[in-house]
Design a protein around this motif. Structure first.
Motif, PDB file in Angstrom:
ATOM      1  N   LYS B  64       0.832  -1.209   0.000  1.00  0.00           N
ATOM      2  CA  LYS B  64       0.000   0.000   0.000  1.00  0.00           C
ATOM      3  C   LYS B  64       0.872   1.266   0.000  1.00  0.00           C
ATOM      4  CE  LYS B  64      -3.847  -1.896  -0.426  1.00  0.00           C
ATOM      5  NZ  LYS B  64      -4.574  -1.656  -1.692  1.00  0.00           N
ATOM      6  N   GLU B  67       1.933   1.753  -3.476  1.00  0.00           N
ATOM      7  CA  GLU B  67       0.816   2.254  -4.289  1.00  0.00           C
ATOM      8  C   GLU B  67       0.648   3.765  -4.102  1.00  0.00           C
ATOM      9  OE1 GLU B  67      -1.995  -1.721  -4.064  1.00  0.00           O
ATOM     10  OE2 GLU B  67      -2.888   0.209  -3.549  1.00  0.00           O
ATOM     11  N   HIS B  85       8.073   3.302   7.565  1.00  0.00           N
ATOM     12  CA  HIS B  85       7.299   3.335   8.805  1.00  0.00           C
ATOM     13  C   HIS B  85       7.908   2.345   9.784  1.00  0.00           C
ATOM     14  CE1 HIS B  85       4.018   3.670  11.597  1.00  0.00           C
ATOM     15  NE2 HIS B  85       3.345   4.457  10.785  1.00  0.00           N
ATOM     16  N   ALA B  96       8.169   7.727  13.964  1.00  0.00           N
ATOM     17  CA  ALA B  96       7.303   6.601  13.595  1.00  0.00           C
ATOM     18  C   ALA B  96       7.218   6.453  12.085  1.00  0.00           C
ATOM     19  CB  ALA B  96       5.908   6.816  14.179  1.00  0.00           C
ATOM     20  N   VAL B  97       7.217   7.591  11.388  1.00  0.00           N
ATOM     21  CA  VAL B  97       7.121   7.542   9.930  1.00  0.00           C
ATOM     22  C   VAL B  97       7.950   8.666   9.333  1.00  0.00           C
ATOM     23  CG1 VAL B  97       4.987   8.923   9.898  1.00  0.00           C
ATOM     24  CG2 VAL B  97       5.500   7.447   7.953  1.00  0.00           C
ATOM     25  N   ILE B 117       0.727  11.354   3.818  1.00  0.00           N
ATOM     26  CA  ILE B 117       0.395  11.031   5.217  1.00  0.00           C
ATOM     27  C   ILE B 117      -1.115  10.842   5.387  1.00  0.00           C
ATOM     28  CG2 ILE B 117       0.382  13.451   6.034  1.00  0.00           C
ATOM     29  CD1 ILE B 117       1.594  10.419   8.062  1.00  0.00           C
ATOM     30  N   ILE B 120      -1.850   7.371   4.153  1.00  0.00           N
ATOM     31  CA  ILE B 120      -1.355   6.367   5.105  1.00  0.00           C
ATOM     32  C   ILE B 120      -2.387   6.150   6.202  1.00  0.00           C
ATOM     33  CG2 ILE B 120       0.350   6.001   6.953  1.00  0.00           C
ATOM     34  CD1 ILE B 120       2.418   7.334   5.036  1.00  0.00           C
ATOM     35  N   LYS B 121      -2.968   7.260   6.676  1.00  0.00           N
ATOM     36  CA  LYS B 121      -3.923   7.173   7.783  1.00  0.00           C
ATOM     37  C   LYS B 121      -5.254   6.550   7.377  1.00  0.00           C
ATOM     38  CE  LYS B 121      -1.821  10.778  10.589  1.00  0.00           C
ATOM     39  NZ  LYS B 121      -1.764  10.018  11.863  1.00  0.00           N
ATOM     40  N   LYS B 122      -5.481   6.399   6.065  1.00  0.00           N
ATOM     41  CA  LYS B 122      -6.742   5.802   5.599  1.00  0.00           C
ATOM     42  C   LYS B 122      -6.605   4.363   5.122  1.00  0.00           C
ATOM     43  CE  LYS B 122      -8.808  10.024   3.776  1.00  0.00           C
ATOM     44  NZ  LYS B 122      -9.055  10.682   2.484  1.00  0.00           N
ATOM     45  N   VAL B 123      -5.488   4.043   4.467  1.00  0.00           N
ATOM     46  CA  VAL B 123      -5.445   2.745   3.778  1.00  0.00           C
ATOM     47  C   VAL B 123      -4.344   1.777   4.206  1.00  0.00           C
ATOM     48  CG1 VAL B 123      -6.462   3.822   1.722  1.00  0.00           C
ATOM     49  CG2 VAL B 123      -4.015   3.440   1.800  1.00  0.00           C
ATOM     50  N   VAL B 124      -3.320   2.252   4.877  1.00  0.00           N
ATOM     51  CA  VAL B 124      -2.183   1.362   5.140  1.00  0.00           C
ATOM     52  C   VAL B 124      -2.411   0.587   6.450  1.00  0.00           C
ATOM     53  CG1 VAL B 124       0.314   1.207   5.462  1.00  0.00           C
ATOM     54  CG2 VAL B 124      -0.640   2.887   3.876  1.00  0.00           C
ATOM     55  N   PRO B 125      -2.377  -0.759   6.381  1.00  0.00           N
ATOM     56  CA  PRO B 125      -2.684  -1.554   7.580  1.00  0.00           C
ATOM     57  C   PRO B 125      -1.565  -1.531   8.627  1.00  0.00           C
ATOM     58  CG  PRO B 125      -2.190  -3.016   5.741  1.00  0.00           C
ATOM     59  CD  PRO B 125      -2.168  -1.606   5.200  1.00  0.00           C
ATOM     60  N   ILE B 126      -1.557  -0.433   9.387  1.00  0.00           N
ATOM     61  CA  ILE B 126      -0.633  -0.238  10.505  1.00  0.00           C
ATOM     62  C   ILE B 126      -1.487   0.280  11.668  1.00  0.00           C
ATOM     63  CG2 ILE B 126       1.362   1.058  11.373  1.00  0.00           C
ATOM     64  CD1 ILE B 126       2.374   1.258   8.492  1.00  0.00           C
ATOM     65  N   GLY B 147      -9.479   1.663   3.763  1.00  0.00           N
ATOM     66  CA  GLY B 147      -9.483   1.342   2.332  1.00  0.00           C
ATOM     67  C   GLY B 147     -10.819   1.476   1.635  1.00  0.00           C
TER      68      GLY B 147
END
Lengths: 77, 151
Positions: B64, B67, B85, B96-97, B117, B120-126, B147
């Protein structure tokens, strides 16, 4: 067989990061329902499903060998 | 010897080195580089964090991040992106990132970096867990399914 992956609060609720499940056919919604029933101590309402590392709709077919991940609201950054 | 970034889109347990991201995106065509660092905050809404625990679905998270980088390079032509990250246990003020974006002109570099950023806060599984003196909690916006916009 399908491979289930749990993270964050769901991993703690399940007490494990992953497990496998006997499977012939069904959809992401079926897997979600199985998990929601099995781990009823966790709120699945905001969980998104990913199959083989891609977000999918709940109508997505799940086939034997697939990796199904339950993605709770993310908080990276 | 500084071997530079191993991968431009990476999730790692190791401490982050911003200059490696910066060097990765810097090139002759660029006239600007924006470097964003997200750090561990001690106080959130009056509650004191002792430390944070980050966890990721690493293969999907790296996919992600890549992407997001590809999307940025398309939306802001001539830009180049690196995002790393960190996961595991992080102390207050740890990085952290880190997001580095270069582009021919500064405006695109600022815009694209902020876009990264937000995505990242919407789609990345962290996920991050705040550990307080008297408890702990996994953080996440319960009103937004990760996502959703990609479906």
């Amino acid at each position: 067989m399908i491979y289930l992956h749990y993270f964050a609060g769901l991993k703690e609720a399940a007490g494990k990061p992953e497990e496998s499940l006997p499977w012939t056919s069904g959809t992401a919604a079926d897997v979600l329902q199985w998990a929601a029933t099995t781990y009823s101590n966790f709120d699945f309402s905001a969980v998104q499903i990913a199959v083989n590392e891609e977000y999918v709709l709940e109508t997505e077919p799940v086939k034997p060998g697939d990796h199904v991940a339950f993605i709770p609201p993310v908080s990276g950054g | 010897m500084d071997v530079g970034l191993k991968k431009p889109f990476e999730v790692t347990f190791e401490p982050l080195e911003p200059m490696k991201c910066m060097n990765y995106v810097t090139r002759p065509e660029a006239g600007a580089v924006t470097l964003f660092a997200g750090t561990v905050r001690e106080w959130t809404n009056g509650k004191r964090t002792m430390h944070l625990e980050y966890e990721a679905y690493v293969p999907m998270a790296e996919k992600k991040l890549a992407e997001i980088g590809a999307e940025i390079e398309k939306k802001w032509p001539g830009s180049r992106v690196a995002i790393v990250h960190r996961i595991g246990a992080l102390a207050i003020s740890d990085l952290a990132v880190v997001i580095a974006v270069s582009s021919p002109h500064r405006r695109a570099a600022y815009e694209a970096n902020e876009y990264a950023i937000e995505q990242i806060k919407k789609v990345v599984p962290i996920w991050k867990k705040e550990i307080w003196e008297d408890g702990e909690k996994w953080i996440g916006d319960q009103s937004y399914k990760p996502g959703s916009e990609q479906l």
